[in-house]
Write a protein that holds these residues in place. Structure first.
Motif, PDB file in Angstrom:
ATOM      1  N   SER A 134      -8.655   5.286   2.810  1.00  0.00           N
ATOM      2  CA  SER A 134      -9.734   5.139   1.838  1.00  0.00           C
ATOM      3  C   SER A 134     -11.021   4.812   2.550  1.00  0.00           C
ATOM      4  CB  SER A 134      -9.412   4.039   0.826  1.00  0.00           C
ATOM      5  OG  SER A 134      -9.222   2.824   1.483  1.00  0.00           O
ATOM      6  N   ASP A 188      -6.625  -6.565  -5.259  1.00  0.00           N
ATOM      7  CA  ASP A 188      -6.034  -5.653  -4.281  1.00  0.00           C
ATOM      8  C   ASP A 188      -6.945  -4.465  -3.995  1.00  0.00           C
ATOM      9  OD1 ASP A 188      -3.898  -7.346  -4.207  1.00  0.00           O
ATOM     10  OD2 ASP A 188      -2.554  -6.087  -5.393  1.00  0.00           O
ATOM     11  N   ARG A 239      -8.784  -3.523  -0.354  1.00  0.00           N
ATOM     12  CA  ARG A 239      -8.625  -2.179   0.213  1.00  0.00           C
ATOM     13  C   ARG A 239      -9.964  -1.494   0.447  1.00  0.00           C
ATOM     14  NH1 ARG A 239      -4.713   1.143   2.540  1.00  0.00           N
ATOM     15  NH2 ARG A 239      -3.151   0.511   1.016  1.00  0.00           N
ATOM     16  N   ASP A 281      -3.647  -7.968   2.632  1.00  0.00           N
ATOM     17  CA  ASP A 281      -4.323  -7.490   3.830  1.00  0.00           C
ATOM     18  C   ASP A 281      -3.345  -7.349   4.999  1.00  0.00           C
ATOM     19  OD1 ASP A 281      -6.965  -6.894   5.195  1.00  0.00           O
ATOM     20  OD2 ASP A 281      -6.238  -8.540   6.462  1.00  0.00           O
ATOM     21  N   ARG A 310      -0.797  -4.295   4.197  1.00  0.00           N
ATOM     22  CA  ARG A 310      -1.368  -2.944   4.226  1.00  0.00           C
ATOM     23  C   ARG A 310      -1.620  -2.469   5.649  1.00  0.00           C
ATOM     24  NH1 ARG A 310      -6.935  -1.658   4.505  1.00  0.00           N
ATOM     25  NH2 ARG A 310      -8.289  -3.423   5.000  1.00  0.00           N
ATOM     26  N   TRP A 330       1.786   3.120   0.649  1.00  0.00           N
ATOM     27  CA  TRP A 330       0.678   2.494  -0.061  1.00  0.00           C
ATOM     28  C   TRP A 330       1.130   1.400  -1.018  1.00  0.00           C
ATOM     29  CZ3 TRP A 330       0.677   2.424  -5.306  1.00  0.00           C
ATOM     30  CH2 TRP A 330       1.526   3.338  -5.958  1.00  0.00           C
ATOM     31  N   TYR A 346      -2.670   0.824  -9.547  1.00  0.00           N
ATOM     32  CA  TYR A 346      -3.398   0.636  -8.292  1.00  0.00           C
ATOM     33  C   TYR A 346      -3.463   1.960  -7.530  1.00  0.00           C
ATOM     34  CZ  TYR A 346      -3.974  -0.437  -3.333  1.00  0.00           C
ATOM     35  OH  TYR A 346      -4.383  -0.424  -2.027  1.00  0.00           O
ATOM     36  N   LEU A 379      -6.925   3.885  -6.935  1.00  0.00           N
ATOM     37  CA  LEU A 379      -7.394   4.049  -5.562  1.00  0.00           C
ATOM     38  C   LEU A 379      -7.616   5.520  -5.245  1.00  0.00           C
ATOM     39  CD1 LEU A 379      -8.096   2.783  -2.858  1.00  0.00           C
ATOM     40  CD2 LEU A 379      -5.670   2.915  -2.238  1.00  0.00           C
TER      41      LEU A 379
END
Length: 222
Positions: free
Chosen positions: A3, A59, A63, A133, A136, A142, A201, A205
């Motif tokens: 992303s 979240d 991200r 954090d 990920r 994901w 999510y 995203l």
């Protein structure tokens, strides 16, 4: 799932929106937690269905903008949320509108709920940011980060809130049933988060990433 980051020029605007959103959800949850429901024979409250929205927003913030900015949202939202939550909860205590006159007398029961929400919000959200954090960065899939942060963050949030708000409470029902309600509340929030908010999510995203890529492609094409 990769992303792009949010442009620095838009970060302040997005942070302000997130702070307002966090405060709104906290206010709604503090009101809804006063309204008990029964699910499959177990006691819970309507607040179990509203609070997971904050974890979804946090979240996505981590991200797209970063953990430092996510923590900044938490720090900016916590004090206004405490004050406004108390005011709204007093005026609508037990689901009834009591008017502005209700603010003339300090309500220790409602303040305890508001303070419990304040403590649970700060502890749960900071843990959520940390876990999300870390996960990920360590996993390609994901869904691992939002799922892990939901499991741990909401566990701490639920335990802190119900323990502070209702242990030896002046409300006989909540004092007697807060452990059961907390367990059911956590189960509901976890089910809602894993079955609804984690997929949300992913969808959100992907939509944000596509929109940002299209935006970045326009100047290049021009």
């Amino acid at each position: 799932m990769t992303s792009p980051s949010v442009p620095q020029s838009r970060t302040s605007f997005h942070l302000a929106l997130l702070v307002a959103f966090h405060i709104l959800v906290i206010i709604a949850s503090n009101y809804l937690v006063q309204l008990p429901i029964k699910l499959f024979g177990f006691h819970s409250t309507w607040g179990a269905f509203s609070f997971p929205f904050i974890f979804l927003a946090t979240d996505l913030t981590v991200r797209l903008i970063g953990k430092a900015e996510a923590r900044r949202v938490i720090l900016r939202a916590m004090v206004p949320a405490l004050i406004v939550s108390y005011v709204v909860s007093v005026m609508f205590h037990e689901g009834r509108f009591n008017g502005l006159a209700a603010l003339g007398e300090f309500n220790t029961f409602v303040f305890r709920i508001a303070f419990a929400s304040f403590a649970a919000y700060v502890l749960g959200q900071l843990l959520d940011v940390r876990v999300f954090d870390r996960m990920r960065r360590g996993y390609v899939q994901w869904w691992v980060a939002p799922a892990a942060s939901a499991v741990l963050g909401q566990a701490l949030d639920t335990l802190a809130f119900f323990g502070i708000a209702f242990w030896r409470s002046s409300n006989p029902f909540m004092a007697a049933h807060w452990g059961e309600i907390a367990a059911v509340d956590y189960a509901i929030k976890l089910a809602v988060s894993l079955l609804l908010f984690v997929p949300m999510y992913g969808v959100a995203l992907n939509a944000i990433v596509r929109a940002m890529k299209r935006r970045d492609a326009v100047p290049a094409a021009a």
